[in-house]
Design a protein around this motif. Structure first.
Motif, short mmCIF file in Angstrom:
data_model
loop_
_atom_site.label_atom_id
_atom_site.label_comp_id
_atom_site.label_asym_id
_atom_site.label_seq_id
_atom_site.Cartn_x
_atom_site.Cartn_y
_atom_site.Cartn_z
N GLU A 1 -31.82 5.32 38.31
CA GLU A 1 -32.84 4.76 37.44
C GLU A 1 -32.27 3.80 36.39
N ASN A 2 -31.03 4.04 35.95
CA ASN A 2 -30.50 3.23 34.84
C ASN A 2 -29.30 2.38 35.21
N ARG A 3 -28.86 2.42 36.45
CA ARG A 3 -27.60 1.78 36.85
C ARG A 3 -27.57 0.29 36.46
N LEU A 4 -28.64 -0.40 36.71
CA LEU A 4 -28.67 -1.84 36.46
C LEU A 4 -28.71 -2.19 34.98
N ALA A 5 -29.14 -1.24 34.15
CA ALA A 5 -29.28 -1.51 32.72
C ALA A 5 -28.02 -1.20 31.93
N LEU A 6 -27.09 -0.45 32.51
CA LEU A 6 -25.91 0.03 31.77
C LEU A 6 -24.78 -0.99 31.78
N LYS A 7 -24.06 -1.01 30.66
CA LYS A 7 -22.81 -1.76 30.60
C LYS A 7 -21.65 -0.93 31.13
N GLY A 8 -21.79 0.40 30.98
CA GLY A 8 -20.75 1.28 31.47
C GLY A 8 -21.07 2.73 31.18
N GLY A 9 -20.16 3.62 31.56
CA GLY A 9 -20.33 5.04 31.31
C GLY A 9 -19.58 5.49 30.06
N TYR A 10 -19.62 6.79 29.79
CA TYR A 10 -18.94 7.32 28.60
C TYR A 10 -17.44 7.06 28.66
N GLU A 11 -16.88 7.12 29.85
CA GLU A 11 -15.44 6.92 29.99
C GLU A 11 -15.02 5.48 29.68
N ASP A 12 -15.97 4.56 29.71
CA ASP A 12 -15.65 3.15 29.44
C ASP A 12 -15.88 2.77 27.98
N LEU A 13 -16.48 3.66 27.21
CA LEU A 13 -16.96 3.29 25.87
C LEU A 13 -15.82 2.91 24.93
N ALA A 14 -14.80 3.74 24.82
CA ALA A 14 -13.72 3.49 23.85
C ALA A 14 -13.01 2.18 24.14
N THR A 15 -12.73 1.92 25.40
CA THR A 15 -12.06 0.67 25.77
C THR A 15 -12.93 -0.53 25.44
N TYR A 16 -14.22 -0.42 25.74
CA TYR A 16 -15.14 -1.53 25.47
C TYR A 16 -15.24 -1.81 23.97
N ILE A 17 -15.30 -0.75 23.17
CA ILE A 17 -15.38 -0.91 21.72
C ILE A 17 -14.14 -1.63 21.19
N ARG A 18 -12.97 -1.24 21.69
CA ARG A 18 -11.72 -1.85 21.24
C ARG A 18 -11.63 -3.31 21.67
N ASP A 19 -11.96 -3.60 22.91
CA ASP A 19 -11.79 -4.95 23.44
C ASP A 19 -12.82 -5.93 22.88
N ASN A 20 -14.00 -5.43 22.53
CA ASN A 20 -15.09 -6.32 22.09
C ASN A 20 -15.38 -6.21 20.60
N GLN A 21 -14.53 -5.46 19.88
CA GLN A 21 -14.65 -5.34 18.42
C GLN A 21 -16.08 -4.93 18.01
N ILE A 22 -16.54 -3.83 18.56
CA ILE A 22 -17.86 -3.31 18.26
C ILE A 22 -17.88 -2.73 16.85
N ASP A 23 -18.92 -3.05 16.10
CA ASP A 23 -19.03 -2.60 14.71
C ASP A 23 -19.83 -1.31 14.55
N CYS A 24 -20.78 -1.08 15.43
CA CYS A 24 -21.69 0.05 15.25
C CYS A 24 -22.06 0.65 16.59
N VAL A 25 -22.09 1.96 16.65
CA VAL A 25 -22.49 2.69 17.86
C VAL A 25 -23.71 3.54 17.52
N TYR A 26 -24.83 3.23 18.15
CA TYR A 26 -26.05 4.03 17.98
C TYR A 26 -26.08 5.11 19.05
N CYS A 27 -26.20 6.35 18.62
CA CYS A 27 -26.22 7.48 19.54
C CYS A 27 -27.63 8.09 19.56
#
Length: 459
Positions: free
Chosen positions: A180-206
């Motif tokens: 149901e959500n595959r096309l809408a996701l940028k990645g899974g939980y295992e990808d989150l930390a790397t993505y935040i570091r590489d893209n300089q994310i400022d805020c994470v809404y949970c």
């Protein structure tokens, strides 16, 4: 460099206030005494120094320059400015009494604070307008991601899409992948930390309805190392109201929802009273217009004056809506279809004028008196189109919690919809109303609607 300009906002704000304070002091002295030659001499030199020292202490203790972007609005800025000036006035009054410095001119002090407020308000408003435009153009943005995919998570992205002036840039959803959500996701939980570091994310809404506490703990633990903020989204919609209060049992916060029913009653009673009085006023005072439009409709083309159609109202209850007929007779003999705008060949020439000026909607004030509709509320649709909208945007059901209206935020900001996709786009505006409805908002929407009518910008 990350946010290389943001670090200058605070010192610039502080320096601007000190400039306004000192300029106001000198200008007020000139207004009172006709010259500034002695402003730096005793006794006013001492008062001038005290003015600056008191403001510095207030700035350090009260921190009046710390505003989250969501509250960086003109009313909040001016309220905080007035509050801090009030504290400054009180401190100077104490100094005046304590030192028995009654030789200072009261007029000078009065002029100083008036000028200080006006100068401070002017640069705050100017700076805010500049920042809004600057951020709306894509600069000075904060990057954010949303963890947990669902209805609530799409609400926060819709909010920032509608308010680009806040400067938040959406970078993707993260969640467990499914069909149901595959096309809408940028990645899974295992990808989150790397993505935040590489893209300089400022805020994470949970989004708490969709995220497991174990993953939430990991996100919080990583926040300091990766330099981002964690914000929780909890779906309290539907049972929280402005009358809700928070009680603290020692350190435990408890939500008190007992005022929900009373608050809803007050809002609905006031709104219904306004609907009746406003509709009666329009019908009585506008009766000549009703008669003129009716005659023009009857003479301009064959067919009845009024057009009646079944629409879906509050809680999904159908009702009959009335309009002045703007189309030729039997325009929908091939089945339900939406208007394709003013160039739709089914619309009569007189009908085009009525639609541009919204005069075709006038009979709906009788719907308001009957209680089927309100003056302000999301536009009612036919069940045939609602079924199609819900497939694309299930949140449309939220609009059925309130009475439909003659005019709405969507009508003012978007206008008539020519197809289901445009109805979904208009939906993002109308979804703001059930949560924010108030007497002040209704008046604003009515004023904007009158402006659209006067300018003939209805579609």
């Amino acid at each position: 460099m990350r946010h290389r300009y943001s670090v200058f906002f605070l010192p610039l704000h502080i320096l601007a206030d000190f400039f306004c304070l000192n300029a106001a002091f000198v200008l007020a002295y000139n207004v009172k005494f006709g010259s500034v030659s002695a402003v730096a001499e005793p006794p006013y030199a001492t008062l001038w120094l005290v003015f600056n020292l008191v403001w510095l202490v207030i700035a350090i203790i009260l921190k009046p320059y710390n505003f989250p972007r969501q509250l960086f609005k003109i009313d909040h800025l001016l309220k905080k400015q007035a509050m801090v000036i009030g504290v400054h006035v009180a401190a100077i009054a104490v100094y005046w009494v304590f030192t028995q410095a009654y030789y200072y001119s009261r007029d000078h002090l009065f002029y100083t604070y008036i000028l200080f407020f006006l100068l401070g308000a002017a640069y705050r408003i100017g700076g805010l307008l500049f920042l809004r435009e600057y951020r709306a153009r894509g600069y000075n943005n904060r990057r954010y991601v949303v963890v947990g995919y669902g209805k609530l998570s799409k609400t926060i992205t819709r909010f920032y899409d509608i308010h680009p002036e806040m400067g938040f840039r959406f970078c993707g959803f993260f969640d467990h992948s499914s069909s149901e959500n595959r096309l809408a996701l940028k990645g899974g939980y295992e990808d989150l930390a790397t993505y935040i570091r590489d893209n300089q994310i400022d805020c994470v809404y949970c989004c708490l309805p969709y995220i497991d506490n174990t993953y939430l703990r990991q996100i919080v633990d990583n926040a300091d190392d990766l330099d981002y903020q964690v914000k929780l989204l909890v779906d309290f919609r539907g049972f929280l109201s402005r009358g809700t209060s928070v009680e603290y049992h020692d350190f435990l916060p408890v939500l008190n929802l007992s005022s929900q029913i009373l608050e809803d009653f007050r809002v609905n009673a006031l709104k219904r009273a306004f609907d009746i009085l406003f509709s009666l006023g329009v019908i009585v005072l506008g009766s000549p217009i009703f008669v003129a439009v009716a005659l023009a409709t009857r003479l301009s083309s064959k067919g009845p004056i009024f057009y009646a159609q079944e629409r879906v109202g509050r809680e999904g209850i159908p009702f009959t809506i009335y309009k002045f007929r703007s189309m030729y007779v039997n325009s929908e003999k091939a089945g339900p279809s939406l208007s394709q705008g003013l160039q739709d060949n089914r619309i009569t020439p007189w009908g085009r004028f009525m639609r541009r000026t919204r005069l075709d909607e006038l009979p709906q004030f009788f719907n308001v008196l009957k209680g089927d509709m309100s003056v302000v509320g999301p536009r009612p649709e036919r069940q045939y189109f609602i079924d199609q909208i819900v497939e694309i945007a299930p949140e449309y059901r939220d609009l059925l919690k309130v009475k439909p209206g003659i005019t709405s935020i969507g009508q003012v900001k978007f206008g008539y919809a020519a197809n289901v996709d445009e109805m979904v786009k208009r939906l993002r505006f109308d979804l703001l109303y059930p949560e924010r409805r108030s007497f002040g908002l209704d008046i604003w929407i009515i004023v904007q609607t009158v402006r659209v009518m006067m300018q003939g910008r209805g579609q």
